[in-house]
Design an enzyme around this catalytic site. Structure first.
Site, PDB file in Angstrom:
ATOM      1  N   HIS A 184      -4.961 -33.469  18.405  1.00  0.00           N
ATOM      2  CA  HIS A 184      -3.711 -34.331  18.816  1.00  0.00           C
ATOM      3  C   HIS A 184      -2.580 -33.379  19.307  1.00  0.00           C
ATOM      4  O   HIS A 184      -1.558 -34.013  19.479  1.00  0.00           O
ATOM      5  CB  HIS A 184      -3.458 -35.474  17.906  1.00  0.00           C
ATOM      6  CG  HIS A 184      -4.280 -36.040  17.269  1.00  0.00           C
ATOM      7  ND1 HIS A 184      -4.411 -37.425  17.920  1.00  0.00           N
ATOM      8  CD2 HIS A 184      -5.262 -36.249  16.626  1.00  0.00           C
ATOM      9  CE1 HIS A 184      -5.424 -37.949  17.291  1.00  0.00           C
ATOM     10  NE2 HIS A 184      -6.107 -37.178  16.513  1.00  0.00           N
ATOM     11  N   LYS A 233       0.930  -1.246   0.091  1.00  0.00           N
ATOM     12  CA  LYS A 233       0.199  -0.013   0.068  1.00  0.00           C
ATOM     13  C   LYS A 233       0.976   1.225   0.099  1.00  0.00           C
ATOM     14  O   LYS A 233       0.593   1.990  -0.747  1.00  0.00           O
ATOM     15  CB  LYS A 233      -0.803  -0.132   1.358  1.00  0.00           C
ATOM     16  CG  LYS A 233      -1.951   1.094   1.515  1.00  0.00           C
ATOM     17  CD  LYS A 233      -2.852   0.738   2.660  1.00  0.00           C
ATOM     18  CE  LYS A 233      -3.664   2.196   3.022  1.00  0.00           C
ATOM     19  NZ  LYS A 233      -4.540   1.792   3.873  1.00  0.00           N
ATOM     20  N   GLU A 292      -4.782  -6.853  15.349  1.00  0.00           N
ATOM     21  CA  GLU A 292      -4.207  -5.749  14.890  1.00  0.00           C
ATOM     22  C   GLU A 292      -5.360  -4.581  14.921  1.00  0.00           C
ATOM     23  O   GLU A 292      -5.331  -3.516  15.221  1.00  0.00           O
ATOM     24  CB  GLU A 292      -3.719  -5.888  13.510  1.00  0.00           C
ATOM     25  CG  GLU A 292      -2.735  -4.543  13.215  1.00  0.00           C
ATOM     26  CD  GLU A 292      -1.891  -4.643  12.048  1.00  0.00           C
ATOM     27  OE1 GLU A 292      -0.856  -4.831  12.034  1.00  0.00           O
ATOM     28  OE2 GLU A 292      -2.553  -4.841  11.016  1.00  0.00           O
ATOM     29  N   GLU A 295      10.575  -4.813   4.419  1.00  0.00           N
ATOM     30  CA  GLU A 295      10.512  -6.166   4.202  1.00  0.00           C
ATOM     31  C   GLU A 295      10.299  -6.386   2.862  1.00  0.00           C
ATOM     32  O   GLU A 295      10.976  -7.071   1.893  1.00  0.00           O
ATOM     33  CB  GLU A 295       9.835  -6.882   4.968  1.00  0.00           C
ATOM     34  CG  GLU A 295       9.817  -7.060   6.416  1.00  0.00           C
ATOM     35  CD  GLU A 295       9.351  -6.028   7.272  1.00  0.00           C
ATOM     36  OE1 GLU A 295       9.100  -4.894   6.826  1.00  0.00           O
ATOM     37  OE2 GLU A 295       9.349  -6.183   8.628  1.00  0.00           O
ATOM     38  N   LYS A 325       9.310  -0.687  14.383  1.00  0.00           N
ATOM     39  CA  LYS A 325       9.955  -0.500  13.084  1.00  0.00           C
ATOM     40  C   LYS A 325      10.693   0.568  13.149  1.00  0.00           C
ATOM     41  O   LYS A 325      12.072   0.539  12.595  1.00  0.00           O
ATOM     42  CB  LYS A 325       8.772  -0.029  12.166  1.00  0.00           C
ATOM     43  CG  LYS A 325       7.999  -0.940  11.542  1.00  0.00           C
ATOM     44  CD  LYS A 325       7.078  -0.379  10.439  1.00  0.00           C
ATOM     45  CE  LYS A 325       5.730  -0.848  10.103  1.00  0.00           C
ATOM     46  NZ  LYS A 325       5.245  -0.216   9.232  1.00  0.00           N
ATOM     47  N   GLY A 360      -4.995  -1.970   5.270  1.00  0.00           N
ATOM     48  CA  GLY A 360      -4.028  -3.370   4.870  1.00  0.00           C
ATOM     49  C   GLY A 360      -4.784  -4.439   5.220  1.00  0.00           C
ATOM     50  O   GLY A 360      -4.851  -5.135   4.272  1.00  0.00           O
ATOM     51  N   ARG A 361      -5.335  -4.679   6.438  1.00  0.00           N
ATOM     52  CA  ARG A 361      -5.721  -5.988   6.847  1.00  0.00           C
ATOM     53  C   ARG A 361      -7.220  -6.146   6.080  1.00  0.00           C
ATOM     54  O   ARG A 361      -7.701  -7.306   6.331  1.00  0.00           O
ATOM     55  CB  ARG A 361      -5.707  -6.260   8.302  1.00  0.00           C
ATOM     56  CG  ARG A 361      -6.323  -5.130   8.868  1.00  0.00           C
ATOM     57  CD  ARG A 361      -6.070  -5.293  10.403  1.00  0.00           C
ATOM     58  NE  ARG A 361      -6.491  -4.278  11.221  1.00  0.00           N
ATOM     59  CZ  ARG A 361      -5.820  -3.149  11.242  1.00  0.00           C
ATOM     60  NH1 ARG A 361      -4.678  -2.775  10.580  1.00  0.00           N
ATOM     61  NH2 ARG A 361      -6.324  -2.022  11.979  1.00  0.00           N
TER      62      ARG A 361
HETATM   63  C1  G6Q Z   1      -2.655  -3.952   7.925  1.00  0.00           C
HETATM   64  C2  G6Q Z   1      -1.443  -3.266   8.213  1.00  0.00           C
HETATM   65  C3  G6Q Z   1      -0.216  -4.172   7.857  1.00  0.00           C
HETATM   66  C4  G6Q Z   1       0.327  -3.638   6.636  1.00  0.00           C
HETATM   67  C5  G6Q Z   1       1.662  -4.063   6.152  1.00  0.00           C
HETATM   68  C6  G6Q Z   1       2.187  -4.095   4.745  1.00  0.00           C
HETATM   69  O1  G6Q Z   1      -3.636  -3.417   8.321  1.00  0.00           O
HETATM   70  O2  G6Q Z   1      -1.345  -1.931   7.945  1.00  0.00           O
HETATM   71  O3  G6Q Z   1      -0.019  -5.118   8.174  1.00  0.00           O
HETATM   72  O4  G6Q Z   1      -0.618  -4.471   5.476  1.00  0.00           O
HETATM   73  O5  G6Q Z   1       2.782  -3.639   7.197  1.00  0.00           O
HETATM   74  O6  G6Q Z   1       2.052  -2.609   4.471  1.00  0.00           O
HETATM   75  P1  G6Q Z   1       2.423  -2.080   2.945  1.00  0.00           P
HETATM   76  O7  G6Q Z   1       1.044  -2.641   2.344  1.00  0.00           O
HETATM   77  O8  G6Q Z   1       2.187  -0.553   3.209  1.00  0.00           O
HETATM   78  O9  G6Q Z   1       3.601  -2.688   2.603  1.00  0.00           O
END
Ligand code: G6Q
Length: 562
Positions: A383, A205, A352, A211, A511, A266-267
């Site tokens: 199990h 996003k 989150e 990463e 971070k 994001g989520r």
């Molecule tokens: C979700 C969070 C988080 C996000 C990641 C990736 O709600 O905001 O999990 O999706 O940190 O972020 P980017 O899509 O910006 O790389």
């Protein structure tokens, strides 16, 4: 806190004390219609919430609680695009992504319906070209593999859905997900791939996530060591992002960028172009079905009165245990191997969203705001950790998710799987009391002393709550509905707790500190500016690094510059 001082909250506290000793066994014995009263059939999904520690009065009070926080009004504000994500001043409109086009809703001066339709058309076109093979790689071959590089919300949803719907894949493309900064993840993935036939989706996003960008750079380096010419990147890299300038800076052709918007968290983003990997793997029609299923659940959530509203009921039951029984975790047990990533997806969605220590006004909350979500597919989990579900001193509520139809109807497998599932919810509810254990041991020939010794170990207290969610089958439509159901459950709980379910400041501190430590790790000086533990850990790694990588030099990486 207003919530804790409210009359309905106090009524729930007293009510909990009144019913605490009631056993669900007794509730079922006294009411032959308990299942009828406490279950909902909704299309191809059924929720059985009769195995909960509730009476009619409990539900009345919980529904009063929902009304007291104006749940319906707040739900409508979300659907209407109000800026309910107050700390980021954003609307929350993942629901608009699955709404059939043609509605009128404007955010930031944009007509949402046509914006979304444009991106869906772009995704569809991409799917058609890649799947049919008209999209060619730099040596003229068709694509065989798609690699989604993203993390968190840009990975968990698409990865979970791709796994869950694997039987619906058209088979022309394999899909891979790389999220972890650990070089092992991308290295092991690339080992299986041919650069001439691999399409990378850089899904971010913000397009600033350390990463993802590091993995993307490694993928680009790997690609260029084979393709040599940077102009070939356009045929093998696409981006999904809200950040056009960073995408272009990375070297991805603007025409290969799929946009989405700030009002998609994001989520909650698998419904947006972040779902491109899903659409490529399954075909665009399947992706559309996923959206349709979610939309149907949105409509249910928006229109169904609270007492028959599935996400509302699930949300309230969670609040009941979390806040009134002090239960701190909640298990999710899918009885379907294809849903093996579902608990991991729900962990982010739930924890989150609602793992917050202050309410929307910034006041410290004095109640729990959400359990730890965990789980594994049944029957493996039986199990492993079901011992604790059955006999630990404290109970842990659980959701059992069960497709009635198997995608792999092999011999007796599905019958055995479902027998196990139903047996577990029955056992958790009923338990086994002293008298039953005694009879069983005596019948097996144990003497009185042996019976007394063994008995406490063999008693199951029962009265352990479960929800069972039956799906006629797991398909794109029902999965869409299932995910949306949980999204709205999380929303309901966030409204009751008064928190902002749509920000995630809690991930920031780590971070920031990682950015500070990163150059220290690469430096030549011993590190002494942190606490003694952190200094020692950093220095241990620095020394190992110098031994393992004697030629490594401090270097600036791409994300230092952003
Ligand atoms: C979700 C969070 C988080 C996000 C990641 C990736 O709600 O905001 O999990 O999706 O940190 O972020 P980017 O899509 O910006 O790389």
């Amino acid at each position: 806190m207003a919530l804790l001082r409210s009359a309905v909250w106090s009524a729930l506290v007293s009510h909990k004390q009144e019913i605490e000793k009631l056993h669900m066994r007794q509730l079922f014995q006294e009411d032959a219609n308990r299942f009828e009263r406490l279950s909902i059939r909704w299309g191809s999904l059924m929720l059985d919430y009769s195995k909960n520690r509730i009476t009619s009065r409990s539900m009345e009070l919980l529904l009063d609680l929902a009304r007291s926080v104006e749940l319906e009004k707040k739900r409508d504000e979300m659907f209407a695009g109000e800026a309910i994500n107050s700390t980021e001043n954003r609307a929350v409109l993942h629901t608009a992504l699955r709404r059939p086009s043609g509605y009128s809703l404007e955010v930031d001066g944009l007509d949402l319906s046509s914006e979304i339709a444009d991106v869906l058309a772009q995704m569809k076109d991409c799917c058609e070209r890649v799947i049919s093979g008209t999209w060619k790689g730099y040596t003229g071959k068709r694509m065989t593999d798609v690699v989604n590089i993203g993390i968190g919300g840009s990975d968990l949803g698409p990865c979970m859905v791709a796994e869950a719907l694997r039987p619906f894949a058209h088979g022309h493309l394999q899909v891979h997900f790389v999220s972890n900064i650990d070089g092992t993840h991308i290295s092991e993935t690339l080992k299986k791939l041919d650069p001439e036939t691999t399409l990378f989706i850089i899904a971010s996003k913000t397009f600033t996530t350390q990463e993802t960008l590091t993995n993307a750079m490694s993928a680009r380096d790997w690609f260029l060591t084979h393709a040599a010419d940077k102009s070939h990147i356009a045929k093998h890299f696409v981006a999904v992002s809200t950040n056009r300038s960073k995408v272009v800076e990375f070297g991805i052709d603007e025409a290969n960028m799929f946009r989405f918007w700030d009002w998609v968290g994001g989520r909650y983003s698998l419904w947006s172009s972040i779902g491109l990997s899903i659409a490529l793997f399954l075909g665009f029609e399947c992706f559309q079905e996923l959206l349709n299923g979610a939309y149907a659940m949105d409509e249910h959530f928006r229109k169904e009165p609270l007492e028959g509203n599935i996400p509302v009921l699930l949300g309230l039951l969670g609040v009941w245990y979390n806040n009134f029984f002090d239960v701190q975790s909640h298990a999710v047990i899918p009885y379907d191997q294809y849903l093996h990533r579902f608990p991991a997806f729900l962990q982010q969605l739930d924890m989150e969203s609602n793992g917050k220590r202050v309410d929307k006004q910034g006041n410290t909350v004095e109640y729990a705001t959400g359990p730890v979500i965990w789980g594994e597919p049944g029957t493996n989990s039986q199990h492993a950790f079901f011992q604790l579900l059955h006999q630990s001193p404290n109970f842990i509520p659980a959701d059992f998710i069960v497709p009635l139809k198997s995608r792999n109807p092999l011999g007796e497998h599905h019958d055995i799987l479902l027998a196990n599932c139903f047996a577990q919810t029955e056992a958790l509810m009923k338990g086994k009391n002293e008298q039953e254990v005694r009879q069983e041991l005596e019948a097996a020939g144990y003497n009185a002393s042996e019976v007394n010794t063994l008995m406490p170990h063999k008693v199951f207290p029962g009265n352990r709550p479960t929800n069972t969610i039956l799906l006629d089958e797991l398909n794109p439509y029902t999965l869409g509905a299932l995910i949306a159901m949980y999204e709205h459950k999380v929303f309901v709980q966030g409204i009751i707790w008064g928190v902002n379910s749509f920000d995630q400041w809690g991930v920031e501190l780590g971070k920031q500190l990682a950015k500070a430590i990163y150059p220290e790790i690469q430096g030549i000086e011993r590190v002494s500016c942190h606490d003694s533990s952190t200094n020692a850990l950093i220095n241990a790694y620095r020394e190992a690094r110098m031994k393992n990588l004697p030629d490594a030099n401090p270097q600036l990486s791409f994300f230092d510059e952003i």
